[in-house]
Design a protein around this motif. Structure first.
Motif, PDB file in Angstrom:
ATOM      1  N   ARG A  25       7.851   1.906  -3.312  1.00  0.00           N
ATOM      2  CA  ARG A  25       6.595   1.552  -3.234  1.00  0.00           C
ATOM      3  C   ARG A  25       6.549   0.159  -4.254  1.00  0.00           C
ATOM      4  O   ARG A  25       6.151  -0.927  -3.535  1.00  0.00           O
ATOM      5  CB  ARG A  25       5.433   2.374  -3.708  1.00  0.00           C
ATOM      6  CG  ARG A  25       4.140   1.724  -3.627  1.00  0.00           C
ATOM      7  CD  ARG A  25       3.540   1.608  -2.090  1.00  0.00           C
ATOM      8  NE  ARG A  25       2.158   0.751  -2.406  1.00  0.00           N
ATOM      9  CZ  ARG A  25       1.602  -0.530  -1.816  1.00  0.00           C
ATOM     10  NH1 ARG A  25       2.800  -1.111  -1.005  1.00  0.00           N
ATOM     11  NH2 ARG A  25       0.765  -0.892  -2.035  1.00  0.00           N
ATOM     12  N   GLN A  26       6.934   0.270  -5.545  1.00  0.00           N
ATOM     13  CA  GLN A  26       6.921  -0.695  -6.358  1.00  0.00           C
ATOM     14  C   GLN A  26       8.044  -1.809  -5.848  1.00  0.00           C
ATOM     15  O   GLN A  26       7.818  -3.175  -5.917  1.00  0.00           O
ATOM     16  CB  GLN A  26       7.575  -0.148  -7.738  1.00  0.00           C
ATOM     17  CG  GLN A  26       7.721  -1.357  -8.821  1.00  0.00           C
ATOM     18  CD  GLN A  26       7.795  -0.728 -10.342  1.00  0.00           C
ATOM     19  OE1 GLN A  26       7.911   0.121 -10.484  1.00  0.00           O
ATOM     20  NE2 GLN A  26       7.829  -1.989 -10.951  1.00  0.00           N
ATOM     21  N   VAL A  46       6.154  -3.957  -3.102  1.00  0.00           N
ATOM     22  CA  VAL A  46       5.360  -4.549  -3.606  1.00  0.00           C
ATOM     23  C   VAL A  46       5.938  -6.012  -4.115  1.00  0.00           C
ATOM     24  O   VAL A  46       5.676  -7.187  -4.171  1.00  0.00           O
ATOM     25  CB  VAL A  46       4.330  -3.900  -4.635  1.00  0.00           C
ATOM     26  CG1 VAL A  46       3.600  -4.962  -5.325  1.00  0.00           C
ATOM     27  CG2 VAL A  46       3.553  -2.934  -4.018  1.00  0.00           C
ATOM     28  N   GLU A  47       6.967  -5.804  -4.864  1.00  0.00           N
ATOM     29  CA  GLU A  47       7.616  -6.704  -5.713  1.00  0.00           C
ATOM     30  C   GLU A  47       8.245  -7.745  -4.576  1.00  0.00           C
ATOM     31  O   GLU A  47       8.297  -8.992  -4.669  1.00  0.00           O
ATOM     32  CB  GLU A  47       8.724  -6.301  -6.663  1.00  0.00           C
ATOM     33  CG  GLU A  47       8.110  -5.817  -7.759  1.00  0.00           C
ATOM     34  CD  GLU A  47       9.252  -5.114  -8.729  1.00  0.00           C
ATOM     35  OE1 GLU A  47      10.516  -5.201  -8.425  1.00  0.00           O
ATOM     36  OE2 GLU A  47       8.828  -4.317  -9.922  1.00  0.00           O
ATOM     37  N   GLU A  60       7.151  -7.996  -1.212  1.00  0.00           N
ATOM     38  CA  GLU A  60       5.989  -9.157  -0.886  1.00  0.00           C
ATOM     39  C   GLU A  60       5.645 -10.142  -1.922  1.00  0.00           C
ATOM     40  O   GLU A  60       5.180 -11.219  -1.231  1.00  0.00           O
ATOM     41  CB  GLU A  60       4.813  -7.911  -0.615  1.00  0.00           C
ATOM     42  CG  GLU A  60       3.695  -8.424   0.318  1.00  0.00           C
ATOM     43  CD  GLU A  60       2.717  -7.591   0.579  1.00  0.00           C
ATOM     44  OE1 GLU A  60       1.515  -8.000   0.671  1.00  0.00           O
ATOM     45  OE2 GLU A  60       3.079  -6.615   1.052  1.00  0.00           O
ATOM     46  N   PRO A  81      -3.277  -6.509  -1.328  1.00  0.00           N
ATOM     47  CA  PRO A  81      -2.047  -7.119  -0.768  1.00  0.00           C
ATOM     48  C   PRO A  81      -2.393  -6.982   1.000  1.00  0.00           C
ATOM     49  O   PRO A  81      -2.893  -6.163   1.408  1.00  0.00           O
ATOM     50  CB  PRO A  81      -1.227  -5.787  -1.171  1.00  0.00           C
ATOM     51  CG  PRO A  81      -1.701  -5.344  -2.554  1.00  0.00           C
ATOM     52  CD  PRO A  81      -3.048  -5.301  -2.122  1.00  0.00           C
TER      53      PRO A  81
END
Length: 105
Positions: free
Chosen positions: A5-6, A9-10, A12, A54
């Motif tokens: 998940r991290q 996000v990074e 994105e 996001p």
């Protein structure tokens, strides 16, 4: 956030930052990434920024809102005032003094 998940996000965030640069808008937008709840509250309360969920639609909506000259000017003015208040030499020294006083207790 942990693991995949991290990383997602990074990835994105990197894509959004890249698109902002490609559009020549780097001087108008900052994408800081994850902020604490207190940081988001301070920034949005000052009118200096927007918290955006996001995702392409939410980011597009926020960008379109800030393209309005009056909205952009108001947000820019608020951001400058917040930065001057929060990051002036006096503010930084007050923060450091508070930290040092806390250590001495």
């Amino acid at each position: 956030m942990r693991g995949g998940r991290q990383e997602a996000v990074e990835g994105e965030l990197a894509a959004v930052r890249s698109r902002i640069t490609a559009l020549g808008l780097s001087d108008r937008f900052t994408v800081p990434g994850a902020l604490s709840t207190a940081e988001v509250r301070d920034i949005t309360a000052a009118g200096a920024g927007r918290a955006v969920t996001p995702g392409p639609a939410a980011v597009a909506e926020a960008v379109l809102t800030l393209l309005d000259p009056a909205t952009n000017t108001a947000a820019s003015t608020a951001a400058r005032e917040l930065a001057a208040k929060s990051f002036s030499m006096d503010a930084v020294l007050d923060t450091l003094l508070g930290i040092y006083e806390g250590i001495g207790r």
